[in-house]
Design an enzyme around this catalytic site. Structure first.
Site, PDB file in Angstrom:
ATOM      1  NE  ARG A  21     -13.217  -5.793   0.941  1.00 25.65           N
ATOM      2  CZ  ARG A  21     -12.508  -6.786   1.444  1.00 25.65           C
ATOM      3  NH1 ARG A  21     -11.224  -6.673   1.583  1.00 25.65           N
ATOM      4  NH2 ARG A  21     -13.093  -7.907   1.816  1.00 25.65           N
ATOM      5  CB  THR A  22     -18.814  -2.519   3.139  1.00 23.85           C
ATOM      6  OG1 THR A  22     -18.470  -3.184   1.935  1.00 23.85           O
ATOM      7  CG2 THR A  22     -19.950  -1.557   2.880  1.00 23.85           C
ATOM      8  CE  LYS A  24     -32.412  -8.978  24.131  1.00 25.87           C
ATOM      9  NZ  LYS A  24     -32.633  -7.693  24.819  1.00 25.87           N
ATOM     10  NE  ARG A  39     -22.263  -5.911   3.538  1.00 25.91           N
ATOM     11  CZ  ARG A  39     -21.039  -6.098   3.045  1.00 25.91           C
ATOM     12  NH1 ARG A  39     -20.253  -7.027   3.550  1.00 25.91           N
ATOM     13  NH2 ARG A  39     -20.594  -5.355   2.059  1.00 25.91           N
ATOM     14  CG  HIS A  42     -22.192  -3.619  -2.141  1.00 23.94           C
ATOM     15  ND1 HIS A  42     -22.108  -2.442  -1.427  1.00 23.94           N
ATOM     16  CD2 HIS A  42     -21.213  -4.432  -1.640  1.00 23.94           C
ATOM     17  CE1 HIS A  42     -21.123  -2.541  -0.543  1.00 23.94           C
ATOM     18  NE2 HIS A  42     -20.569  -3.732  -0.653  1.00 23.94           N
TER      19      HIS A  42
HETATM   20  C1  NCD Z   1     -18.600  -7.630  -1.553  1.00 23.54           C
HETATM   21  C2  NCD Z   1     -19.909  -7.841  -0.844  1.00 23.54           C
HETATM   22  O1  NCD Z   1     -20.002  -7.914   0.362  1.00 23.54           O
HETATM   23  O2  NCD Z   1     -20.897  -7.927  -1.580  1.00 23.54           O
HETATM   24  N1  NCD Z   1     -17.593  -7.161  -0.724  1.00 23.54           N
HETATM   25  C3  NCD Z   1     -17.459  -5.814  -0.560  1.00 23.54           C
HETATM   26  O3  NCD Z   1     -18.320  -5.157  -0.043  1.00 23.54           O
HETATM   27  N2  NCD Z   1     -16.352  -5.238  -1.044  1.00 23.54           N
HETATM   28  C4  NCD Z   1     -18.180  -8.757  -2.381  1.00 23.54           C
HETATM   29  C5  NCD Z   1     -18.113 -10.122  -1.783  1.00 23.54           C
HETATM   30  O4  NCD Z   1     -18.425 -10.354  -0.622  1.00 23.54           O
HETATM   31  O5  NCD Z   1     -17.746 -11.014  -2.549  1.00 23.54           O
END
Ligand code: NCD
Length: 646
Positions: free
Chosen positions: A58-59, A87, A108, A136
């Site tokens: 999703r993100t 590396k 991320r 997040h």
């Molecule tokens: C979440 C995350 O990656 O923190 N997912 C997201 O971005 N919608 C929640 C999760 O992984 O449980």
């Protein structure tokens, strides 16, 4: 060179409330335009880089879709194993390089605080798309956006957060935001998966907010239709209100909420759990029954996704299940976030919040963050330790807060780098520590051994003086008992909570005295404000100690800064809603850092900040009270002792 102004969103707290409102307004506009199939060119010519060191559906895809929808372009390293990170390239180098190719970076990363590092090194804006178990923020924007859309507003909503609240980064960002918008947060953690201390601490210090926690069983009785859950609080806990006129009082009890407005469910974050956590108990599972009770029928069910077993598929068809809408909101909301950055570039708004200045440590060994998942433990020596003074100051531990992951490092030994002297910290020396931080001469050690190996010698303590003898201590405790009896008329409603260790001893003695005078023996509990897992346990035969509707007498031996008491109060409020909390202390030293005034005082002893007060108490029930006395001594003032310098 980025065409955007440097504005990072590492935490949801980097966004002003006006920024969040602006994101919502922009998102509404973009959603309408997308609906009409309009061609949007807002970000034409801009390039976004997505660097994902962890899996994402999703993100990443919604960020990338957002940029495409805005008419911009995207470059992506979705699998960092295929990049130079494999590396061994540092995060700092990676983001500096990538900033040469893009106008903004979306990152991320599995380590707590990684987004902070990226933001510090990248010359372009960095948006945190999840850093370890920390935060997040863009997910929170989606969550708030949908919650507000469904409920019409955020203030006053009661939101139950369920599941793994310890490792769930979406939950942490959401908590800060819900607190800010005046929602009531009810935490329903799976066993052992409580909201971490550093999050609660930040809520308390920056937002004067304390959330309440209910157990899975209480949630089950609610969700199973028994309608028995008593939800507290019905209004956010405003700690400042406890202390309005110096007395410790709860805000007036209000009606329990008639209904829950939202469940926010999260999956167990298995990949973030250490071996010993892996056997976590029962996990929350929602099916259609959860929404059938009078208290839940208006509730929406939210989830950041991915879900595992915690939401039954049968819920999906229910209009109150809004998790796919949350995911879909990812596009207009992230478009809005990018557009907000562009407005920042155009000078539409103010910059990010200043970062508190870190303590300079000149001496080896440098302190090291104790969080095993902190980015500083992985990124190598280029990351100098960054600590500020923590607020969770125990009376015997100096807490340093990591500027990357926010966890507190607790150090017992502090030293003065110029005189090469050290001592075991206690809160009475805070004045020195602050002064040494200003001079840049604070050293901290994990142990006495480490201090000695670094060539430090212990401070000589000044002469000890007795300031209260046995008779005076006994008299002061008597006086406390009398003050309580004179003030509290409903003795059977009283429960006594002593702060470990001396406060707990004092609590039992007070209980016995009050019992002898009134015939009512109050239940007693010991509270360790610094061990949240076992924060409040019954002592001396009391069973099932509850604070609910009780008049709590909180007892400590010495009050100085008031931090311990403030923390103890927060712990009590987390356990339920007492009718009142009154504070009894044997000695008031009067150097308060927080606005708390005890209701009952054994003796006022104004002391200077370098002095250490030592209370010795006979145990409750002991025949002889000859152990009772209070001593005072000072450590030698280092700056007045140049001959001690090495
Ligand atoms: C979440 C995350 O990656 O923190 N997912 C997201 O971005 N919608 C929640 C999760 O992984 O449980």
């Amino acid at each position: 060179m980025s065409r955007l102004a440097k504005f990072d969103v590492v935490s949801i707290e980097d966004l002003e409330t006006s920024d969040i409102e602006r994101v919502f307004a922009l998102a509404d506009g973009f959603a309408a335009q997308l609906e009409h199939g309009d061609q949007i060119t807002t970000a034409a010519g801009l390039i976004m880089a997505t660097l994902f060191y962890e899996p994402s559906t999703r993100t990443r895809l919604s960020f990338e879709s957002s940029m495409h929808r805005l008419g911009g372009s995207v470059i992506s390293s979705a699998d960092m194993h295929a990049s130079s990170a494999a590396k061994g390239e540092s995060l700092a180098d990676t983001v500096r390089v990538v900033a040469g190719y893009a106008d903004l970076i979306v990152l991320r990363h599995p380590h707590d605080g990684a987004a902070r590092v990226a933001a510090d090194y990248a010359p372009c804006p960095v948006l945190n798309a999840g850093d370890g178990s920390r935060e997040h923020p863009s997910q929170t924007l989606c969550d708030l956006y949908i919650l507000r859309k469904k409920k019409g507003h955020l203030k006053g909503l009661t939101v139950a957060l369920c599941g793994d609240l310890k490792h769930g980064r979406t939950v942490h960002s959401l908590i800060y935001a819900l607190a800010r918008f005046g929602a009531n947060i009810v935490a329903v953690p799976t066993s052992g998966m409580n909201v971490p201390d550093y999050v609660l601490e930040r809520l308390a210090t920056e937002r004067n907010y304390s959330l309440s926690t209910v157990t899975m069983d209480e949630l089950k009785s609610l969700a199973g239709g028994l309608d028995a859950l008593y939800l507290t609080p019905s209004a956010p806990h405003q700690m400042a209100l406890f202390t309005g006129d110096g007395a410790l009082r709860p805000i007036p009890a209000a009606e329990p909420p008639a209904a829950l407005d939202a469940f926010y469910v999260t999956r167990l974050q298995k990949e973030r759990m250490s071996g010993k956590e892996a056997g976590a108990g029962e996990y929350v599972r929602f099916d259609a029954r959860a929404l059938r009770t009078s208290r839940t029928q208006e509730a929406v069910v939210m989830h950041p996704l991915p879900r595992l077993g915690e939401l039954a598929y049968e819920l999906d068809a229910d209009p109150r299940a809004v998790y796919f809408e949350q995911a879909a909101a990812g596009v207009p909301v992230r478009m809005a976030l990018i557009a907000l950055l562009m407005e920042k570039a155009a000078g539409a708004s103010t910059g990010p919040r200043p970062i508190a200045e870190a303590i300079r440590f000149k001496t080896e060994p440098l302190p090291r963050c104790s969080n095993p998942n902190c980015v500083t433990r992985f990124e190598g020596a280029y990351l100098a330790p960054r600590f500020t003074l923590g607020r969770g100051i125990d009376t015997t531990v100096l807490a340093l807060k990591c500027g990357f992951c926010e966890r507190e490092l607790k150090t017992e030994y502090v030293g003065h780098a110029r005189t090469h002297r050290y001592y075991r910290f206690d809160e009475n020396q805070q004045g020195y520590v602050r002064q040494w931080i200003e001079e840049g001469s604070l050293a901290v050690f994990e142990s006495r051994k480490q201090a000695e190996e670094a060539g430090y010698e212990p401070y000589r303590r000044g002469p000890q003086r007795e300031i209260m003898n046995q008779e005076e201590v006994v008299g002061a405790i008597e006086s406390l008992a009398d003050q309580v009896i004179a003030d509290v008329h409903d003795m059977p409603a009283v429960s006594i909570v002593g702060v470990v260790s001396h406060g707990a001893m004092l609590a039992l003695r007070l209980r016995d005295l009050i019992g002898a005078k009134t015939g009512v023996l109050a239940p007693c509990a010991a509270l360790d404000a610094y061990k949240p897992a076992d924060a409040l346990h019954p002592i001396d035969g009391a069973e099932n100690f509850s604070v609910e509707d009780r008049i709590i007498i909180l007892v400590d031996d010495v009050i100085n800064s008031g931090w311990t008491v403030q923390r103890a109060m927060a712990t009590i409020w987390q356990r339920g809603r007492p009718a009142a909390v009154k504070l009894a202390v044997l000695i008031d030293r009067g150097h308060r850092a927080v606005p708390i005034r005890p209701n009952y005082v054994g003796k006022n002893i104004p002391t200077s900040s370098g002095e250490r007060v030592q209370v010795r108490l006979a145990a409750a029930g002991a025949e002889s009270k000859s152990h009772d006395r209070v001593m005072i001594y000072s450590i030698v003032e280092p700056l007045k002792e140049p001959e001690a310098a090495h």
